[in-house]
Scaffold this motif. Sequence first.
Motif, PDB file in Angstrom:
ATOM      1  N   PRO A   1      54.978 -51.813  61.195  1.00  0.00           N
ATOM      2  CA  PRO A   1      55.571 -50.469  61.226  1.00  0.00           C
ATOM      3  C   PRO A   1      55.560 -49.918  62.653  1.00  0.00           C
ATOM      4  N   ARG A   2      56.567 -49.131  62.995  1.00  0.00           N
ATOM      5  CA  ARG A   2      56.644 -48.568  64.346  1.00  0.00           C
ATOM      6  C   ARG A   2      55.456 -47.676  64.670  1.00  0.00           C
ATOM      7  N   TRP A   3      54.880 -47.032  63.655  1.00  0.00           N
ATOM      8  CA  TRP A   3      53.770 -46.101  63.885  1.00  0.00           C
ATOM      9  C   TRP A   3      52.435 -46.815  64.102  1.00  0.00           C
ATOM     10  N   LEU A   4      52.400 -48.121  63.954  1.00  0.00           N
ATOM     11  CA  LEU A   4      51.144 -48.867  64.097  1.00  0.00           C
ATOM     12  C   LEU A   4      50.841 -49.118  65.575  1.00  0.00           C
ATOM     13  N   VAL A   5      50.651 -48.035  66.308  1.00  0.00           N
ATOM     14  CA  VAL A   5      50.381 -48.129  67.748  1.00  0.00           C
ATOM     15  C   VAL A   5      48.887 -48.273  68.041  1.00  0.00           C
ATOM     16  N   PHE A   6      48.051 -48.031  67.040  1.00  0.00           N
ATOM     17  CA  PHE A   6      46.604 -48.070  67.226  1.00  0.00           C
ATOM     18  C   PHE A   6      45.999 -49.435  66.906  1.00  0.00           C
ATOM     19  N   GLU A   7      46.825 -50.432  66.653  1.00  0.00           N
ATOM     20  CA  GLU A   7      46.322 -51.754  66.262  1.00  0.00           C
ATOM     21  C   GLU A   7      45.290 -52.323  67.233  1.00  0.00           C
ATOM     22  N   PRO A   8      45.433 -52.179  68.557  1.00  0.00           N
ATOM     23  CA  PRO A   8      44.405 -52.707  69.465  1.00  0.00           C
ATOM     24  C   PRO A   8      43.031 -52.027  69.291  1.00  0.00           C
ATOM     25  N   LEU A   9      43.018 -50.841  68.702  1.00  0.00           N
ATOM     26  CA  LEU A   9      41.753 -50.115  68.510  1.00  0.00           C
ATOM     27  C   LEU A   9      41.024 -50.508  67.224  1.00  0.00           C
ATOM     28  N   ILE A  10      41.685 -51.255  66.362  1.00  0.00           N
ATOM     29  CA  ILE A  10      41.097 -51.576  65.059  1.00  0.00           C
ATOM     30  C   ILE A  10      39.739 -52.279  65.177  1.00  0.00           C
ATOM     31  N   PRO A  11      39.539 -53.257  66.056  1.00  0.00           N
ATOM     32  CA  PRO A  11      38.197 -53.852  66.171  1.00  0.00           C
ATOM     33  C   PRO A  11      37.122 -52.828  66.575  1.00  0.00           C
ATOM     34  N   ILE A  12      37.466 -51.905  67.438  1.00  0.00           N
ATOM     35  CA  ILE A  12      36.509 -50.865  67.842  1.00  0.00           C
ATOM     36  C   ILE A  12      36.217 -49.940  66.667  1.00  0.00           C
ATOM     37  N   ILE A  13      37.260 -49.570  65.938  1.00  0.00           N
ATOM     38  CA  ILE A  13      37.086 -48.694  64.774  1.00  0.00           C
ATOM     39  C   ILE A  13      36.162 -49.363  63.759  1.00  0.00           C
ATOM     40  N   TRP A  14      36.395 -50.640  63.466  1.00  0.00           N
ATOM     41  CA  TRP A  14      35.544 -51.336  62.496  1.00  0.00           C
ATOM     42  C   TRP A  14      34.116 -51.489  63.014  1.00  0.00           C
ATOM     43  N   THR A  15      33.953 -51.689  64.306  1.00  0.00           N
ATOM     44  CA  THR A  15      32.601 -51.787  64.860  1.00  0.00           C
ATOM     45  C   THR A  15      31.843 -50.480  64.633  1.00  0.00           C
ATOM     46  N   VAL A  16      32.491 -49.368  64.879  1.00  0.00           N
ATOM     47  CA  VAL A  16      31.863 -48.056  64.639  1.00  0.00           C
ATOM     48  C   VAL A  16      31.532 -47.890  63.152  1.00  0.00           C
TER      49      VAL A  16
END
Length: 157
Positions: free
Chosen positions: A36-51
């Motif tokens: 999806p075009r709105w999926l701009v935060f994909e590179p942050l997903i590993p950081i989000i899951w770590t938190v």
Amino acid sequence: MIKSWMIIGAITFIVMIGSFFITPRDIKWFASLTRPRWLVFEPLIPIIWTVIFICGAASANIVWQKNPGSLITWLLMGLYLLLEIITVTYIPIMLRFRSLKRGEIIGSVGAILGVVLTICVLPISPLAAALLVPYLLWSPIGAYTTDELIKLNPQDA
């Protein structure tokens, strides 16, 4: 003396890192999917899951400290571990079977288990339950994202 937070943290870390070793080599398939075009935060997903995993480990430690070694506490530790294992199997299962739908099912099971765990933990420690809220908030985002991937890539559902 080894502290409970050290053991809980180590187990969380081992399970989290272990998922990188069981990830199949089908990453190219996943990378080729239309997003999806709105999926701009994909590179942050590993950081989000770590938190989220750190919050979960802190929650587990609080629960352990309330009544260390009791049967209920051990059962709750098992639920924490099961939730983490289910969470980290999302990517390997989805990749191994090249099936977004299987990933969505695993994610949904994790979301339900997260709600159950939070409800079980709440009477023991509201703070421990609050530390599970990031998981509860992020799980629907992951499920929605997977659902959108299915719509954009029906051949890979």
